[in-house]
Design a protein around this motif. Structure first.
Motif, short mmCIF file in Angstrom:
data_model
loop_
_atom_site.label_atom_id
_atom_site.label_comp_id
_atom_site.label_asym_id
_atom_site.label_seq_id
_atom_site.Cartn_x
_atom_site.Cartn_y
_atom_site.Cartn_z
N THR A 76 38.32 35.92 40.02
CA THR A 76 38.08 37.04 40.93
C THR A 76 37.45 38.15 39.03
O THR A 76 36.15 38.62 39.35
N ALA A 77 38.18 38.25 38.18
CA ALA A 77 37.74 38.63 37.41
C ALA A 77 36.49 38.57 36.81
O ALA A 77 35.51 39.09 36.25
N MET A 78 35.64 37.01 36.34
CA MET A 78 34.72 37.33 36.34
C MET A 78 33.53 37.77 37.04
O MET A 78 32.37 37.97 36.91
N LEU A 79 34.35 37.48 38.77
CA LEU A 79 32.95 37.89 39.23
C LEU A 79 32.80 39.71 39.01
O LEU A 79 31.09 39.92 39.61
N VAL A 80 34.00 40.18 38.58
CA VAL A 80 33.48 41.21 39.74
C VAL A 80 33.34 42.35 38.24
O VAL A 80 32.51 42.88 38.22
N GLY A 81 33.23 41.46 36.70
CA GLY A 81 33.07 41.67 35.36
C GLY A 81 30.81 41.36 35.49
O GLY A 81 30.39 42.50 35.46
N ALA A 82 31.24 40.82 36.01
CA ALA A 82 29.55 40.00 36.29
C ALA A 82 28.75 41.43 36.96
O ALA A 82 27.70 41.49 36.82
N ALA A 83 29.35 41.18 38.53
CA ALA A 83 28.58 42.32 39.29
C ALA A 83 28.79 44.16 38.68
O ALA A 83 27.59 44.27 38.75
N LEU A 84 29.77 43.90 38.03
CA LEU A 84 29.67 45.70 38.01
C LEU A 84 28.69 45.48 36.58
O LEU A 84 27.74 46.45 36.08
N ALA A 296 25.68 40.61 32.64
CA ALA A 296 26.27 39.80 34.03
C ALA A 296 27.21 38.69 32.83
O ALA A 296 28.38 38.97 33.32
N LEU A 297 26.50 38.46 31.90
CA LEU A 297 28.18 37.26 31.29
C LEU A 297 28.69 38.06 30.38
O LEU A 297 29.74 37.94 30.10
N LEU A 298 28.20 39.31 29.86
CA LEU A 298 29.36 39.97 28.59
C LEU A 298 30.57 40.69 29.77
O LEU A 298 30.78 40.52 29.26
N GLY A 299 29.71 41.41 31.03
CA GLY A 299 30.58 42.09 31.69
C GLY A 299 31.77 40.95 32.01
O GLY A 299 33.08 41.22 32.10
N ALA A 300 31.31 39.51 32.64
CA ALA A 300 32.39 38.77 32.94
C ALA A 300 33.11 38.61 31.70
O ALA A 300 34.78 38.61 32.16
N SER A 301 33.21 38.58 30.86
CA SER A 301 33.65 37.91 29.61
C SER A 301 34.40 38.97 29.08
O SER A 301 36.14 38.71 29.14
N PHE A 302 33.70 39.69 29.76
CA PHE A 302 35.01 41.33 28.45
C PHE A 302 36.18 41.49 29.82
O PHE A 302 37.31 41.98 29.26
N LEU A 303 35.83 41.46 31.04
CA LEU A 303 36.46 41.76 32.39
C LEU A 303 38.23 40.57 31.69
O LEU A 303 38.45 40.74 31.84
N VAL A 304 37.39 39.45 31.83
CA VAL A 304 38.59 38.29 31.60
C VAL A 304 39.34 38.25 30.39
O VAL A 304 40.55 38.08 30.80
#
Lengths: 343, 353
Positions: A76-84, A296-304
């Motif tokens: 969830t964290a990965m997908l949401v971070g990438a999407a945002l 996408a990659l940075l957002g996903a990593s950061f949220l996770v």
């Protein structure tokens, strides 16, 4: 009013390096996901983590914890971070405004009002139902904002879209506040959701949301070149032979799908969509063919990672990830801006 | 630009040129605000006819002794505070939008809102024993502190990076507001429910139970700041042509920008002491004003103030009367009042052009 464009940082990073850094970022993301699965309240050995993924044993409690709690949460964290991250980058390109974020189409405010209204009027109280309300509320609001922004002779100019979005968002936020001020039960019910969190999402919800997010991401990546042109200004884009109206509509559609699904999954998480694209632009320049995947990659990593820190920092309390992202990201972003933005 | 669009005065060394639309618009907005003021003061649990309100205001003795108390002591100061707060926010917003050249800029961007909110929430949720009179002081100081911090963080050595820079100010503002917002939202998520609701009330903004002390507190401050703002606003026109042109026209860029930023901060900061965080006015009033009188800042700044004042006094009037006896904080109503107004203007101008 003249809007300052975003072309303030020129990228000096050569193409091969940008290409080569992609696998590195993917590796970082995988590492972040793996740590997010491995660390938590229950101490679980690394072998067990691997075993639970590759050789699942339904009798083993630790395997169950990982399969039913931590894996869905990390995904969830990965997908949401990438999407945002991607939705924010598109919004900033589309409106050419550094203050733009996915919330600017009113998606977050609409989702919040729908959920709070649902709690108040229909006593809804489970995450999957919240998700439906959030998605519908967010999408309807985005349509209203786009409609309002397109009013008048010329179609949706960035300026009209921006101001219409800000105005509608603030109107809906007021209504949300009004309900929460006069109804304590609703406040108690939703305040954790309002802070934005990826805890307790079950796998079924994630699997239902994933196709939307993937479709949105793919649509965005395909339009990278067009968004780059559009971000240089509408006249230039039109002069280069672009069908500006359609591109704008398609990018807005991608933002609605991405941000709408993200808010349905995790509640309103504000910081990522606003800041990640700025950070990416600091090294990747203004070419959205690079900005979008990196966002996408940075957002996903950061949220996770934020979610992981929120879990282990102040045990046994668990901080909602929406709070963690801003608490960690704020100071880091200030540092980056001071160091990088030269004019 | 044809000459009939302007009103020009020459008197000795002083000459003044104003857009023809400005006096008309200003008069209209003030008149509208006065009408709302009379209604605001008259209507309530104890209703007084508009004529009696006017007579009480000009000092005539009326049969009912209560009139004077209700009008002059209870409702009048509140209505005035509402108008003044709105005016301050409108002007503050017009300045910050002009400075950053960004239509999404509002007084929030200067860090005042984030600082004041964090300070107030700390007091209400974590230190509920604190006497109430500390709340406005803490909010005011918190707002100014964060605004100062924002400016210092955004500042870079002039030789290498141009000293102050609007874009850096915007970006650092985002970061700082986010970090403080995280703290505020942490407090709202984990605090005791009763105090959380109180804090949300403050964060929504309301002029409930303000009196003459509040009027006297903010009035001198506002008059000085507003006059300086109108005076300094001319420089924004040059600034909006672009930095190089402004400098070429002989503007001391860094100094002027700093001065206007301080004014914008000061105007917003004083409002939090009496009304908490009233959102939206600082964002939308300048846009409405721009639709009414165009983009020249010497007209825009005062018009934004009049628009802001009108929105807040109307919002407070609606919030006080619509669900009697329950009061809705005017911070909630501002956007409900402002959005249709703005949409109408958007629509009207599009049709004409």
């Amino acid at each position: 009013m003249a809007v300052r464009t975003l072309n303030m940082v020129r990228s000096h990073v050569p193409r091969p390096l940008l290409m080569g850094a992609l696998p590195v970022c993917i590796a970082v993301l995988l590492l972040a996901i793996f740590s997010s699965i491995a660390f938590g309240a229950a101490d679980i050995k690394l072998q067990t983590v691997l075993a639970s993924i590759f050789a699942f044993d339904a009798e083993n409690t630790n395997h169950l914890i990982i399969r039913t709690l931590r894996l869905p949460r990390a995904i969830t964290a990965m997908l949401v971070g990438a999407a945002l991250g991607v939705a924010g980058a598109i919004m900033q390109g589309l409106t050419r405004n550094p203050l733009a974020d996915p919330g600017l189409l009113g998606i977050e405010a609409g989702a919040a009002l729908a959920v709070v209204g649902g709690v108040f009027l229909f006593q809804i109280n489970s995450l999957p139902v919240y998700a439906i309300f959030a998605f519908v509320g967010g999408t309807l609001t985005a349509l209203a904002v786009y409609g309002l922004g397109s009013m008048g002779r010329e179609s949706a100019t960035p300026f009209k879209l921006t101001v219409a979005g800000a105005a509608i968002s603030s109107l809906l936020a007021s209504l949300t506040t009004a309900i929460l001020l006069f109804n304590q039960r609703s406040l108690e019910e939703v305040r954790f959701w309002m802070a934005g969190s990826v805890a307790g999402r079950d796998m079924k919800l994630v699997i239902e949301a994933a196709p939307f997010l993937l479709a949105g991401l793919i649509l965005s990546f395909v339009m990278g070149r067009q968004i780059t042109t559009l971000s240089m200004g509408e006249d230039i884009a039109r002069g280069l032979g672009q069908n500006v109206g359609w591109i704008k509509l398609a990018s807005a559609g991608a933002v609605v799908v991405l941000a709408g699904t993200a808010v349905a999954l995790a509640g309103p998480i504000g910081f990522i969509g606003l800041v990640i694209p700025h950070v990416v632009r600091m090294f990747a320049g203004n070419d959205y063919r690079w900005v979008l995947p990196y966002s996408a990659l940075l957002g996903a990593s950061f949220l996770v990672l934020s979610d992981l820190l929120g879990r282990i920092l102040v045990q046994p309390l668990e901080l909602p990830v929406g709070i963690m992202t801003a608490a960690i990201g704020g100071p880091v972003f200030i540092y980056l801006v001071r160091w990088k933005v030269k004019r | 630009m044809n000459s009939s669009q302007w009103i020009v005065y020459h008197a000795g060394k002083i000459s003044l040129r104003v857009d023809r639309r400005i006096p008309r618009t200003a008069a209209g907005l003030i008149l509208a605000a006065l009408i709302i003021l009379v209604l605001h003061v008259g209507i309530g649990e104890y209703t007084i006819a508009p004529m009696d309100v006017l007579r009480t205001i000009i000092g005539q003795q009326l049969g009912d002794q209560n009139f004077h108390f209700v009008v002059m002591e209870l409702r009048m100061p509140r209505a005035l505070v509402a108008w003044l707060v709105g005016a301050a926010l409108g002007a503050s917003g017009a300045l910050i939008q002009g400075l950053t050249r960004n239509p999404l800029a509002s007084p929030d961007l200067t860090g005042v809102t984030a600082g004041a909110s964090a300070a107030a929430v700390t007091l209400i949720i974590f230190l509920p024993q604190t006497p109430d009179f500390w709340l406005p002081i803490a909010a005011f100081c918190g707002g100014l502190l964060i605004a100062a911090m924002l400016y210092l963080l955004a500042w870079r050595d002039a030789s290498s990076a141009g000293g102050d820079s609007p874009i850096r100010l915007i970006l650092v503002g985002i970061g700082l507001s986010a970090a403080l917002g995280a703290f505020t939202s942490f407090a709202l998520t984990f605090g005791e429910l009763w105090y959380v609701q109180r804090a949300m009330m403050w964060l929504t903004g309301s002029v409930y139970a303000t009196d003459w002390v509040d009027v006297n507190l903010i009035l001198p401050w506002l008059i000085v700041c507003l006059l300086l703002a109108v005076y300094g606003a001319r420089d924004l026109n040059a600034l909006n042509l672009g930095e190089d042109i402004a400098q070429g026209l002989g503007l001391r860029l860094t100094f002027k920008r700093g001065f206007l930023l301080v004014l914008s901060v000061a105007l917003a900061a004083i409002t939090v002491t009496v009304a908490g965080i009233i959102g939206f006015v600082g964002l939308i009033a300048p846009h409405i004003a721009r639709r009414l009188v165009g983009t020249m800042h010497e007209g825009l700044v005062p018009t934004a103030a009049f628009v802001g004042g009108f929105i807040v006094i109307l919002a407070d009037f609606i919030g006080r009367t619509i669900l009697q006896p329950t009061e809705i904080p005017c911070g909630i109503i501002t956007s409900i009042v402002g959005v249709p107004f703005f949409v109408y203007l958007l629509w009207k101008r599009e049709k004409i052009s």
